[in-house]
Enzyme design. Structure first.
Site, short mmCIF file in Angstrom:
data_model
loop_
_atom_site.label_atom_id
_atom_site.label_comp_id
_atom_site.label_asym_id
_atom_site.label_seq_id
_atom_site.Cartn_x
_atom_site.Cartn_y
_atom_site.Cartn_z
N LYS A 23 36.90 13.98 -13.53
CA LYS A 23 36.33 12.69 -13.11
C LYS A 23 36.31 12.59 -11.59
O LYS A 23 35.34 12.11 -11.00
CB LYS A 23 37.17 11.56 -13.72
CG LYS A 23 36.77 10.16 -13.31
CD LYS A 23 37.46 9.12 -14.18
CE LYS A 23 38.96 9.06 -13.96
NZ LYS A 23 39.34 8.34 -12.72
N SER A 24 37.37 13.05 -10.94
CA SER A 24 37.46 12.97 -9.49
C SER A 24 36.37 13.79 -8.80
O SER A 24 35.70 13.32 -7.88
CB SER A 24 38.84 13.44 -9.02
OG SER A 24 39.86 12.63 -9.53
N ARG A 28 32.70 12.33 -6.85
CA ARG A 28 32.42 12.76 -5.47
C ARG A 28 31.07 13.45 -5.39
O ARG A 28 30.26 13.18 -4.50
CB ARG A 28 33.54 13.68 -4.96
CG ARG A 28 34.82 12.94 -4.60
CD ARG A 28 36.02 13.90 -4.51
NE ARG A 28 37.19 13.26 -3.95
CZ ARG A 28 38.00 12.43 -4.63
NH1 ARG A 28 37.71 12.13 -5.90
NH2 ARG A 28 39.05 11.90 -4.05
N GLY A 70 37.93 2.07 -10.61
CA GLY A 70 38.37 1.92 -9.22
C GLY A 70 37.71 2.90 -8.27
O GLY A 70 37.34 2.55 -7.15
N ARG A 99 42.31 -5.96 -7.39
CA ARG A 99 42.66 -4.72 -6.68
C ARG A 99 42.07 -4.77 -5.27
O ARG A 99 40.87 -4.99 -5.09
CB ARG A 99 42.15 -3.49 -7.45
CG ARG A 99 42.80 -3.35 -8.82
CD ARG A 99 42.23 -2.19 -9.60
NE ARG A 99 42.60 -0.90 -9.06
CZ ARG A 99 42.26 0.26 -9.59
NH1 ARG A 99 41.49 0.29 -10.68
NH2 ARG A 99 42.64 1.41 -9.04
N SER A 146 43.98 7.53 -1.39
CA SER A 146 43.05 8.50 -0.81
C SER A 146 41.61 8.15 -1.10
O SER A 146 40.70 8.66 -0.43
CB SER A 146 43.36 9.90 -1.35
OG SER A 146 43.17 9.93 -2.76
N ASP A 292 48.95 10.48 -10.22
CA ASP A 292 48.33 10.23 -11.52
C ASP A 292 49.05 10.92 -12.68
O ASP A 292 48.79 10.61 -13.84
CB ASP A 292 46.86 10.65 -11.52
CG ASP A 292 45.97 9.61 -10.86
OD1 ASP A 292 46.42 8.47 -10.68
OD2 ASP A 292 44.82 9.95 -10.52
N ARG A 323 51.34 0.44 -12.85
CA ARG A 323 51.78 1.50 -13.75
C ARG A 323 53.30 1.63 -13.81
O ARG A 323 53.85 2.06 -14.82
CB ARG A 323 51.14 2.83 -13.35
CG ARG A 323 49.67 2.90 -13.74
CD ARG A 323 49.02 4.21 -13.37
NE ARG A 323 47.67 4.26 -13.93
CZ ARG A 323 46.75 5.15 -13.58
NH1 ARG A 323 47.02 6.06 -12.65
NH2 ARG A 323 45.55 5.12 -14.13
#
Length: 409
Positions: A23-24, A28, A70, A99, A146, A292, A323
């Site tokens: 997903k990251s 991007r 997010g 958030r 980040s 994570d 969390r």
């Protein structure tokens, strides 16, 4: 949807699982593709977050609703702020409006962006009127998520003069920053990261290329946890992964050796094998560079009956849920002795497993998946189990492939 999850009849598991793209990396690359259409992408994540990102990038005016995503909120804020003739309102779920976004908005405003808050100062929804950003220097606190930093770095090559970003203080989540810079390098964008200063050169166009997204290491974490809780000899093969991964969560290979799990590469597959028991009765981990996987590790430790102390968890307070508090609440239900601060977690060694506990998922995909391996120790219920679709829609089906008993209640 509520699910009941119980263990396979045998805990010596041997299976192959294919996991879709990170997903990251996907989000991007999707933003970079929007800036440079010559890029093609293969092995995209099939997650809700990636779908939301794709849909958001196609909108030029009106409201963009990113729901719980997010990453999309941060990345799209920077993207729309830098796009002339695009005017949107960026909003999301109730949790998303809680958030913070102020640090990124302030940085973009300092570059000349036109962004205003529709309701509460510092939080979505935000109204963005895209402009040509010509200023080149900006600073951010170094200890923030980040994603704020990556949002600026991703739009940097499309800015007329590039970008010089100064990070003030001690930097956290370095691997995610390096992932972003690595992807920029793959499409031919020059950058440097020296000390606390990152420079990205401008690029008007890139050479056509196909970028293949590596599978998600965060998703692999749940299988590391399963293997650690199974009998010696258990093997799970996962595809497709790289030895030189850009993903910070690839540190799982090293961390889970403490729990008796060995990782070997066979082409683009990794094989996870249970080769022994935990090396110690207590572990300390600094997860500032891989927050994570904190939930997964905490649950693994509890399932193995070992104590752990984790630091570097300050960014977990502003995720899909708090969390740290969520971990404390759900592990306590199961019988654990656990305490948390705003950036640490302490778990005492215990193997008292309360049966048939209903795990609340807090609109957080990782709460559901991190707790699932504990079905090897005690049967569990999961409230709102469909939340896994945020990052891993096939998760429960893949649990069935491992012969876990998955039943809708």
């Amino acid at each position: 949807m509520k699910l009941h999850l119980s263990a396979p009849s045998e805990t010596l598991i041997k299976s192959d699982i294919a996991i879709t793209g990170s997903k990251s990396e996907t989000n991007r690359l999707l933003l970079l593709q929007a800036l440079f259409p010559a890029i093609k992408i293969e092995n995209l994540s099939n997650s809700d977050d990636a779908q939301v990102m794709q849909e958001g990038l196609q909108i030029s005016s009106g409201t963009v609703d990113i729901h719980h995503a997010g990453t999309a909120m941060r990345f799209l804020t920077a993207y729309f702020a830098s796009q002339e003739n695009k005017e949107v309102t960026l909003t999301g779920s109730k949790r998303m409006t809680e958030r913070p976004i102020k640090v990124l908005v302030d940085a973009l405003r300092s570059l000349g962006a036109e962004i205003s808050y529709k309701k509460d100062e510092g939080y979505p929804p935000i109204a963005i009127k895209g402009k040509k950003l010509t200023k080149t220097q900006v600073s951010l606190p170094a200890n923030i998520s980040s994603q704020y930093i990556s949002a600026l770095l991703l739009i940097a090559p499309s800015l007329q003069n590039g970008l010089e970003l100064e990070l003030v203080g001690k930097i956290t989540s370095v691997p995610y920053i390096k992932m972003t810079l690595g992807l920029l390098s793959q499409i031919g964008v020059e950058s440097s990261f020296e000390g606390n200063t990152i420079r990205v050169s401008p690029k008007s166009e890139v050479v056509a290329s196909t970028q293949v997204v590596e599978s998600d290491w965060s998703s692999a974490s749940y299988f590391y946890s399963i293997v650690s809780l199974c009998e010696v000899g258990t093997e799970i093969s996962l595809s497709a992964y790289h030895k030189d991964s850009l993903q910070g969560d690839s540190v799982l290979q090293e961390i889970y050796t403490h729990f008796g799990v060995e990782t070997t590469f066979e082409g683009h597959r990794i094989v996870l094998k249970k080769v022994g028991n935990p090396k110690d009765s207590s572990f300390t981990f600094d997860l500032a560079n891989a927050p994570d996987i904190a939930q997964t590790i905490a649950v693994s430790c509890y399932g193995l009956g070992v104590a752990c102390y984790m630091t570097g968890l300050h960014t977990l307070k502003i995720k899909e849920t708090d969390r740290l508090e969520a971990l404390k609440a759900e592990l306590t239900k199961l019988g654990a002795s656990i305490s948390v601060t705003d950036k640490t977690l302490t778990l005492e060694a215990s193997q008292d497993f309360v049966k048939d506990v209903a795990i609340d998922t807090y609109n957080d995909h990782r709460m559901a998946m991190a707790f699932a391996p504990l079905a090897l120790k005690t049967s569990l219920y999961f409230n709102d189990a469909e939340v896994v679709s945020k990052s891993y829609p096939d998760f429960w089906r893949d649990m069935e492939k491992l012969k876990f008993q998955v039943k809708t209640v």
